[in-house]
Design an enzyme around this catalytic site. Structure first.
Site, PDB file in Angstrom:
ATOM      1  NE  ARG A  16      -3.192   0.311   2.767  1.00 37.56           N
ATOM      2  CZ  ARG A  16      -3.422   0.694   3.965  1.00 37.56           C
ATOM      3  NH1 ARG A  16      -3.301   0.146   5.003  1.00 37.56           N
ATOM      4  NH2 ARG A  16      -4.050   1.913   4.259  1.00 37.56           N
ATOM      5  CE  LYS A  90      -3.408  -3.519  13.643  1.00 38.52           C
ATOM      6  NZ  LYS A  90      -3.934  -2.658  14.607  1.00 38.52           N
ATOM      7  CG  ASP A  91      -4.301  -4.564   8.565  1.00 31.09           C
ATOM      8  OD1 ASP A  91      -5.107  -4.611   9.449  1.00 31.09           O
ATOM      9  OD2 ASP A  91      -3.450  -3.796   8.165  1.00 31.09           O
ATOM     10  NE  ARG A 138      -7.410  -5.345  20.126  1.00 32.62           N
ATOM     11  CZ  ARG A 138      -6.506  -4.343  20.579  1.00 32.62           C
ATOM     12  NH1 ARG A 138      -6.191  -4.362  21.602  1.00 32.62           N
ATOM     13  NH2 ARG A 138      -5.953  -3.391  19.544  1.00 32.62           N
ATOM     14  NE  ARG A 139      -5.626  -0.390  19.799  1.00 33.27           N
ATOM     15  CZ  ARG A 139      -5.082  -0.154  18.630  1.00 33.27           C
ATOM     16  NH1 ARG A 139      -6.073   0.484  17.827  1.00 33.27           N
ATOM     17  NH2 ARG A 139      -4.005  -0.744  18.071  1.00 33.27           N
ATOM     18  NE  ARG A 156     -15.075   5.652  11.218  1.00 38.51           N
ATOM     19  CZ  ARG A 156     -16.016   5.971  12.334  1.00 38.51           C
ATOM     20  NH1 ARG A 156     -16.043   6.941  12.703  1.00 38.51           N
ATOM     21  NH2 ARG A 156     -16.784   5.134  12.539  1.00 38.51           N
ATOM     22  NE  ARG A 162      -5.329   5.831  13.387  1.00 36.37           N
ATOM     23  CZ  ARG A 162      -4.992   4.560  13.497  1.00 36.37           C
ATOM     24  NH1 ARG A 162      -5.227   4.060  14.498  1.00 36.37           N
ATOM     25  NH2 ARG A 162      -4.131   4.233  12.547  1.00 36.37           N
ATOM     26  CB  CYS A 249     -12.536  -7.207  11.230  1.00 39.87           C
ATOM     27  SG  CYS A 249     -14.405  -7.235  10.404  1.00 39.87           S
TER      28      CYS A 249
END
Length: 573
Positions: A16, A90-91, A138-139, A156, A162, A249
């Site tokens: 990417r 993790k993606d 999750r967080r 986002r 961020r 996800c």
């Protein structure tokens, strides 16, 4: 003289275009060049659908957009335009796509999460009611478990964006992966590195994965040279756990493993309710695959399945899909429930029936099985279409499943269960997670039992093999088939006017839409601009075969599961 070895070909590495992705790809390239001096490596920048959306100023959630950021890279591997693809591990889904494998797991940076603050504040010292940003459920769950007074809001954008929201005072704090901050040199903004006891990271967090084609021995050999055995063992345990509990996800699931000896890891896991009020934690040591499965079993026994199911049932916000044009490719009579649910959330369903459901070409095997249905211990239905086909043959034969001597009936989900009840039978088993893969375990001990499985001509899941592996005798008979149909002129015109999402529930539908796009330029343009969403991996594979760029695959094959997937992955929803 020994003849010189032929030069290796240039390896093209897909990545990417974000700053973090390019940084991580550069690290992988350095490893490759160190392991294979003289090897030519070319970096190929690939703009994914998620990148295009983000570049246009539409933010995406940190989690729940996996297909949007990986599909084009995987398509490049299949097409041969790239030989390797670098991802944050993790993606990647726990199931590897057909023909592609993770050839190397490497460069695991510190996997913990970090609290970014302006003034070095820690989680404990944040003011009461502080505004904390994160895009991860999750967080969110773990933040609220530790500090229920905090106001946790969606966050986002890329890492710089961020962090900038905290620096500019828009937020009091934000939680991000420490690995990304370290790699980008932004760790000076970290107020506190959150310990796993407080914030267990996502499975695979901080680790890089490099994919290649299964049939490319050169690429696989190169990647084997940079594979980190300890990192692979750790993430294997984490991902086995994630796959076993069925966390996706958008699930509040955490896992962290560490190598403690050859072939042995210690593993800590967590499953929580989104509000953080209920948390299941387990830990143990062992072989990576075995301990992942063992802790998953303990977690499910302790109620993790109920927590995950409850997380999926949180009601959507009215108007959450306002203005989104969604093409429904099922037959109109079968898509009405879905269309109504989409419309209730503000979406505009566009019916473009691309398939037809037909009886099995030869009903003899199904008729013979139904004539002796009371000899079976179970009849298992994986779709309402299968129930409808059986109902038609029962009526033709003058039979009924409703007598006391009949087998117990299992149904894959609520829609199928409702169809079974119309036969006069109450289903004995419906899995909490509505997928065919969940049925074998739910039936319990089936060794020595006889099971009738009326199914599609080309079933999406080889359920018969899964049941036979548990010792059952299975009669899998074709009850119906799905056939692609040419789009009607009015439906084609509706599609050509533009859509935001194209829903594909079968390979036949994918082929029918692809045929219309090939024959009509306006349809092709409309489809190219749409986010392609597939129900199940088999449909996704069929869609890719006709050159669709698949945005993501829906894991739960129900109306509710589809809508939740859309809400999790559509920009700004």
């Amino acid at each position: 003289m020994t003849p010189a070895e032929p030069p290796l070909r240039t390896l093209r590495v897909g990545t990417r275009t974000s700053g973090l992705a390019l940084m991580q790809t550069g690290l992988v390239v350095e490893l490759i060049r160190a392991a294979r001096p003289g090897l030519e490596v070319e970096v190929v920048r690939v703009v994914t659908r998620g990148d295009r959306t983000q570049a246009a100023g539409v933010p995406l959630p940190e989690l729940g957009a996996k297909g949007l950021f990986t599909a084009e890279l995987e398509q490049g591997l299949r097409a041969g335009s790239v030989d390797l693809a670098v991802h944050s591990l993790k993606d990647l889904p726990t199931e590897e796509p057909a023909g592609i494998t993770i050839g190397a797991v490497c460069l695991r940076e510190d996997p913990r999460d970090a609290l970014v603050t302006r003034d070095g504040a820690t989680l404990a010292s944040l003011r009461r009611g502080a505004l904390v940003g994160t895009g991860s459920v999750r967080r969110t769950a773990q933040l609220l478990a530790a500090r229920p007074d905090l106001r946790v809001v969606p966050l986002r954008g890329n890492v710089d964006t961020r962090v900038g929201k905290v620096r500019d005072g828009e937020l009091d704090a934000a939680v991000l992966a420490l690995a990304g901050l370290l790699r980008l040199g932004l760790d000076g903004d970290v107020g506190e590195v959150l310990p796993p006891e407080l914030m267990l990271p996502a499975p695979g967090q901080g680790t890089l994965a490099v994919q290649c084609r299964l049939d490319d021995p050169v690429a696989r050999d190169v990647l084997a040279a940079i594979d980190d055995v300890d990192a692979r063992a750790a993430i294997t345990a984490e991902r086995v756990f994630l796959g076993e509990v069925g966390g996706g996800c958008s699930a509040p699931v955490g896992a962290l493993a560490e190598s403690v000896g050859p072939g042995i890891v210690s593993l800590r896991i967590l499953v929580a309710s989104p509000d953080g009020r209920n948390v299941v934690r387990e830990e143990g040591q062992g072989d990576p695959v075995e301990i992942g499965r063992v802790l998953a079993g303990r977690a499910l026994a302790a109620g993790a399945g109920r927590l995950l199911a409850a997380a999926r049932r949180d009601p959507p916000v009215p108007g959450a899909l306002s203005g989104v044009r969604i093409a429904v490719t099922r037959p109109r009579e079968q898509g009405e429930e879905l269309a109504a649910a989409l419309a209730a959330l503000g979406a505009e369903p566009v019916f473009v029936p691309a398939i037809r459901i037909e009886p099995a070409p030869d009903t003899g095997p199904l008729d013979a099985a139904l004539a002796t249905h009371d000899s079976y211990d179970w009849v298992v239905f994986t779709s309402a279409n299968g129930v409808a086909a059986v109902r038609g043959r029962l009526e033709a034969l003058g039979l009924s499943l409703g007598s006391p001597a009949t087998a117990r009936v299992a149904a894959v989900g609520p829609a199928t269960a409702a169809a079974v009840r119309e036969l006069g039978v109450e289903p004995a088993f419906v899995p909490a997670v509505h997928r065919a893969e969940e049925i074998p375990a739910g039936l319990g001990a089936v060794a020595g039992t006889r099971i009738l499985l009326p199914q599609a001509e080309a079933p999406a899941v080889d359920l018969a093999s899964l049941l036979r592996a548990r010792g059952a005798t299975v009669d899998a008979v074709v009850a119906y088939r799905t056939v692609a149909v040419a789009l009607a002129p009015d439906d084609r015109a509706a599609l050509a006017r533009g859509i935001d999402v194209l829903l594909l529930a079968s390979g036949s539908a994918a082929r029918a839409i692809a045929a219309a796009a090939s024959a009509h330029e306006d349809v092709r343009l409309a489809v190219d601009r749409a986010l392609v969403v597939c129900i199940g991996p088999r449909t996704a594979d069929a869609a890719r075969q006709v050159e669709f760029s698949v945005g993501f695959v829906v894991e739960e094959h129900t109306t509710e599961g589809l809508i939740r997937a859309l809400l999790a992955r559509l920009p700004g929803r």
